[in-house]
Design a protein around this motif. Structure first.
Motif, PDB file in Angstrom:
ATOM      1  N   PHE A   1      -1.952  -0.874  -1.223  1.00  0.00           N
ATOM      2  CA  PHE A   1      -0.749  -1.519  -0.649  1.00  0.00           C
ATOM      3  C   PHE A   1       0.443  -1.135  -0.153  1.00  0.00           C
ATOM      4  CE2 PHE A   1      -4.398  -4.809   0.716  1.00  0.00           C
ATOM      5  CZ  PHE A   1      -4.848  -4.375   2.112  1.00  0.00           C
ATOM      6  N   LEU A   2       0.642  -0.988  -1.867  1.00  0.00           N
ATOM      7  CA  LEU A   2       2.333  -0.877  -1.857  1.00  0.00           C
ATOM      8  C   LEU A   2       2.888   1.005  -1.214  1.00  0.00           C
ATOM      9  CD1 LEU A   2       3.846  -1.621  -5.234  1.00  0.00           C
ATOM     10  CD2 LEU A   2       4.838  -2.269  -2.820  1.00  0.00           C
ATOM     11  N   GLY A   3       1.462   1.339  -0.875  1.00  0.00           N
ATOM     12  CA  GLY A   3       1.469   2.789  -0.519  1.00  0.00           C
ATOM     13  C   GLY A   3       1.881   3.258   0.460  1.00  0.00           C
ATOM     14  N   ALA A   4       1.056   1.803   1.762  1.00  0.00           N
ATOM     15  CA  ALA A   4       1.977   1.371   2.946  1.00  0.00           C
ATOM     16  C   ALA A   4       3.057   1.252   2.737  1.00  0.00           C
ATOM     17  CB  ALA A   4       1.097   0.415   3.567  1.00  0.00           C
ATOM     18  N   VAL A   5       3.599   0.942   2.316  1.00  0.00           N
ATOM     19  CA  VAL A   5       5.815   0.270   2.180  1.00  0.00           C
ATOM     20  C   VAL A   5       6.165   2.389   2.589  1.00  0.00           C
ATOM     21  CG1 VAL A   5       6.913  -0.179   1.000  1.00  0.00           C
ATOM     22  CG2 VAL A   5       5.009  -1.541   0.927  1.00  0.00           C
TER      23      VAL A   5
END
Length: 356
Positions: A258-262
């Protein structure tokens, strides 16, 4: 029988030669696709979009990637908690090394993981537990990606348009296939398949030796038992009493995806894309990562990642130039963090006295 042995040896040599050349061939194909995508679009627009992100935006994206790899390293460490006396810092360092090899060298996307497992033994971890931890870590990481991609597909269903609907249907089918593969991988680890495979190979080897007229020699100590020992280590990692470490590893890997989406969201904001929200970033990241994962034989997803951004980005009104710029932005941390990681790898090998 001699001719049979010679033929088998030649076939084995040819197979090894083909397997050695596959990563290079996949690299060239992927690189060709990436060059074609860039060449057939406005390179000026791609450069302008990339420049709009600016140094601060790129620095923020690199920082987010560092946190992602930190979480992945800690997730890997959970798997050997109270099993191997290896400091968490070693897992974190080697997680950066694994990523650097996978993204910058012409190897399949698991080449760095194999090296990382071997380097873990430099900290005193048994080779069997190092190998088992890599197998379980890859499974959990892939399972977390599927969960993340499912969220992306659910959000994609909210995007209007026939193209979004078709892509959502395709992604759903692809995720179903990935789930089946992961379930098989899990069953392989839990069903004692490695031990049975080892026994089968050992029996065939001994039978072949007898049929060939040679002495019925015993297999070298440790050789036939290695996979069985890894199976024992896998059983230990997956033991029922270790549900909490496995759960924490899963949570950390899901958070990392999900941090990759950041990273995508930061880039979209810097590009000034109107109405760009975190939900859009999740869809783009989830689907492009799923596409890249399915093309894992292609080193670093060269060309595959770029094509994925063009395909998915178009659903949110991103022109091809902007989508390709996003893909280039995602590769900046690969280089910025990957090069030092490769240097760390070489340093570890040199201190160990290994010649690369």
């Amino acid at each position: 029988m001699t001719n049979a042995r010679t033929g088998a040896g030649l076939a084995s040599t040819a197979t090894r030669a083909i397997l050695r050349r596959l990563p290079l061939a996949a690299t060239l194909i992927g690189l060709g696709l990436a060059v074609w995508l860039v060449a057939t679009n406005d390179t000026t627009a791609i450069g302008a979009a990339f420049a709009r992100i600016g140094p601060l935006g790129l620095a923020a994206i690199v920082l987010v990637r560092m946190v992602i790899l930190l979480l992945c390293g800690l997730g890997w460490a959970c798997l050997l908690d109270r099993i191997a006396a290896v400091p968490q810092a070693a897992f974190v360092i080697l997680r950066f090394v694994r990523e650097g090899i996978n993204t910058l060298l012409p190897v399949a996307s698991v080449g760095g993981d194999i090296v990382g497992g071997r380097l873990l033994t430099f900290w005193g971890a048994a080779g069997t537990f190092a190998a088992a931890s890599i197998l379980v870590d890859l499974l959990i990481q892939s399972g977390a990606l599927v969960a993340f991609a499912v969220v992306g597909v659910v959000l994609l269903h909210q995007v209007p348009g026939e193209e979004a609907t078709l892509l959502a249907q395709w992604a759903s089918n692809a995720l179903m296939a990935m789930t089946i593969v992961l379930a098989a991988f899990f069953a392989f680890q839990r069903a004692g398949a490695l031990r049975r495979l080892t026994n089968l190979v050992g029996d065939l080897g001994r039978r072949f030796t007898r049929d060939g007229g040679g002495a019925d020699t015993e297999t070298k100590p440790g050789a036939p038992a290695q996979a069985g020992d890894v199976q024992d280590a896998l059983d230990r990692v997956w033991a029922a009493g270790r549900r909490r470490p496995l759960l924490w590893s899963t949570v950390l890997h899901v958070a990392a995806w999900f941090l990759g989406a950041v990273e995508i969201w930061i880039a979209l904001v810097c590009l000034g894309v109107e109405g760009a929200g975190l939900a859009d970033a999740i869809v783009i990241e989830a689907l492009t990562q799923a596409i890249k994962a399915m093309a894992f034989p292609v080193p670093s997803g060269l060309g595959i990642q770029e094509g994925g951004f063009v395909l998915v980005g178009g659903l949110f009104g991103l022109d091809a130039g902007t989508a390709l710029a996003l893909s280039l932005v995602k590769r900046v941390p690969d280089v910025v963090l990957g090069l030092p990681a490769l240097m760390v790898w070489q340093s570890l090998e040199a201190r160990r006295g290994t010649v690369i």
